[in-house]
Scaffold this motif. Structure first.
Motif, PDB file in Angstrom:
ATOM      1  N   VAL A 137       0.856  -1.191   0.000  1.00  0.00           N
ATOM      2  CA  VAL A 137       0.000   0.000   0.000  1.00  0.00           C
ATOM      3  C   VAL A 137       0.891   1.239   0.000  1.00  0.00           C
ATOM      4  O   VAL A 137       1.766   1.393   0.849  1.00  0.00           O
ATOM      5  N   THR A 138       0.683   2.122  -0.969  1.00  0.00           N
ATOM      6  CA  THR A 138       1.506   3.325  -1.083  1.00  0.00           C
ATOM      7  C   THR A 138       0.990   4.414  -0.146  1.00  0.00           C
ATOM      8  O   THR A 138      -0.146   4.350   0.354  1.00  0.00           O
ATOM      9  N   LYS A 139       1.836   5.428   0.073  1.00  0.00           N
ATOM     10  CA  LYS A 139       1.419   6.561   0.896  1.00  0.00           C
ATOM     11  C   LYS A 139       0.238   7.293   0.265  1.00  0.00           C
ATOM     12  O   LYS A 139      -0.665   7.769   0.957  1.00  0.00           O
ATOM     13  N   LEU A 140       0.247   7.381  -1.079  1.00  0.00           N
ATOM     14  CA  LEU A 140      -0.851   8.048  -1.772  1.00  0.00           C
ATOM     15  C   LEU A 140      -2.164   7.303  -1.556  1.00  0.00           C
ATOM     16  O   LEU A 140      -3.221   7.919  -1.381  1.00  0.00           O
ATOM     17  N   GLN A 148     -11.071  10.135   1.581  1.00  0.00           N
ATOM     18  CA  GLN A 148     -12.353   9.486   1.314  1.00  0.00           C
ATOM     19  C   GLN A 148     -13.208   9.400   2.569  1.00  0.00           C
ATOM     20  O   GLN A 148     -14.413   9.722   2.543  1.00  0.00           O
ATOM     21  N   LEU A 149     -12.602   8.985   3.677  1.00  0.00           N
ATOM     22  CA  LEU A 149     -13.340   8.858   4.929  1.00  0.00           C
ATOM     23  C   LEU A 149     -13.775  10.217   5.468  1.00  0.00           C
ATOM     24  O   LEU A 149     -14.893  10.362   5.992  1.00  0.00           O
ATOM     25  N   ILE A 150     -12.916  11.230   5.327  1.00  0.00           N
ATOM     26  CA  ILE A 150     -13.282  12.582   5.773  1.00  0.00           C
ATOM     27  C   ILE A 150     -14.442  13.099   4.938  1.00  0.00           C
ATOM     28  O   ILE A 150     -15.397  13.697   5.471  1.00  0.00           O
ATOM     29  N   ALA A 151     -14.394  12.858   3.624  1.00  0.00           N
ATOM     30  CA  ALA A 151     -15.474  13.302   2.734  1.00  0.00           C
ATOM     31  C   ALA A 151     -16.803  12.669   3.139  1.00  0.00           C
ATOM     32  O   ALA A 151     -17.828  13.351   3.249  1.00  0.00           O
ATOM     33  N   ILE A 184      -8.432   6.918  -8.980  1.00  0.00           N
ATOM     34  CA  ILE A 184      -8.067   6.533 -10.350  1.00  0.00           C
ATOM     35  C   ILE A 184      -6.572   6.255 -10.439  1.00  0.00           C
ATOM     36  O   ILE A 184      -6.136   5.255 -11.013  1.00  0.00           O
ATOM     37  N   TYR A 185      -5.786   7.133  -9.840  1.00  0.00           N
ATOM     38  CA  TYR A 185      -4.325   6.990  -9.913  1.00  0.00           C
ATOM     39  C   TYR A 185      -3.845   5.743  -9.183  1.00  0.00           C
ATOM     40  O   TYR A 185      -3.060   4.953  -9.720  1.00  0.00           O
TER      41      TYR A 185
END
Length: 204
Positions: A137-140, A148-151, A184-185
């Motif tokens: 799992v990358t930092k990004l 996502q969770l904050i949104a 997407i990235y």
């Protein structure tokens, strides 16, 4: 009951896994509160309850990994269940917010991108796991999850949040779009890794 079975049950009932179970158990509570408030015209305080439970579920996501590391309670079952719990929570909230009408119009595409990416990554992880290939799992990707969770948190507050901070819902929608772009990235990274190993497997 043999020793292997006993050890398996102990790992299944370890604190990190119990926290993951709690995250799954939080899903019907969050969905039920939003449904009761938005669909059944219930009181706005139900949105605060949904937000509180959602935040608590997010905290368990951090704690289960933390305790698994410091207590060395990693297990194959936990590694399988943890991402499933995360995806169930996110998907359920997005679908409920779409039914609520907070996610609507063009913003539905952001939610669709997020959901499609989760399905794609799940399939690729299963495929790569069969090849004994690990994609870290990358930092990004971690930032994507955080945004996502904050949104979703802002959107769960919705109208109740707008009464406290007028732009709560708009900020949530903006963060959802940012999360979709990150999605997407990071999804492409997984897809590229999967295609690369598929070509190698076919001898290309």
């Amino acid at each position: 009951m043999n020793i292997a079975t006993t050890r398996g049950q102990a790992k299944t009932l370890s604190l990190p896994n119990i926290l993951t179970y709690a995250r799954i158990a939080a899903i019907p509570v969050v969905v039920g509160c939003i449904y009761a408030q938005a669909i059944m015209d219930g009181p706005l305080w139900l949105r605060w309850v949904a937000l509180a439970v959602f935040i608590a579920a997010g905290v368990t996501d951090f704690l289960d990994g933390y305790y698994a590391r410091i207590w060395d309670q990693h297990s194959a079952f936990g590694r399988m269940l943890d991402p499933i719990a995360d995806k169930l929570l996110v998907a359920s909230c997005l679908l409920m917010l779409a039914a609520d009408g907070i996610i609507h119009g063009w913003t539905l595409w952001a939610a669709i991108v997020i959901l499609c990416r989760e399905i794609l990554v799940s399939g690729l992880r299963e495929y790569l796991a069969a090849l004994r290939v690990s994609v870290p799992v990358t930092k990004l990707a971690k930032w994507k999850t955080t945004v996502q969770l904050i949104a979703i948190g802002f959107l769960l507050a919705g109208e109740a949040g707008d009464q406290v901070i007028p732009f709560t819902t708009k900020l949530g929608l903006l963060l959802l779009w940012i999360s979709a772009i990150f999605t997407i990235y990071t999804g492409w990274d997984y897809f590229r890794a999967g295609i690369h190993h598929l070509i190698e497997e076919d001898g290309g």
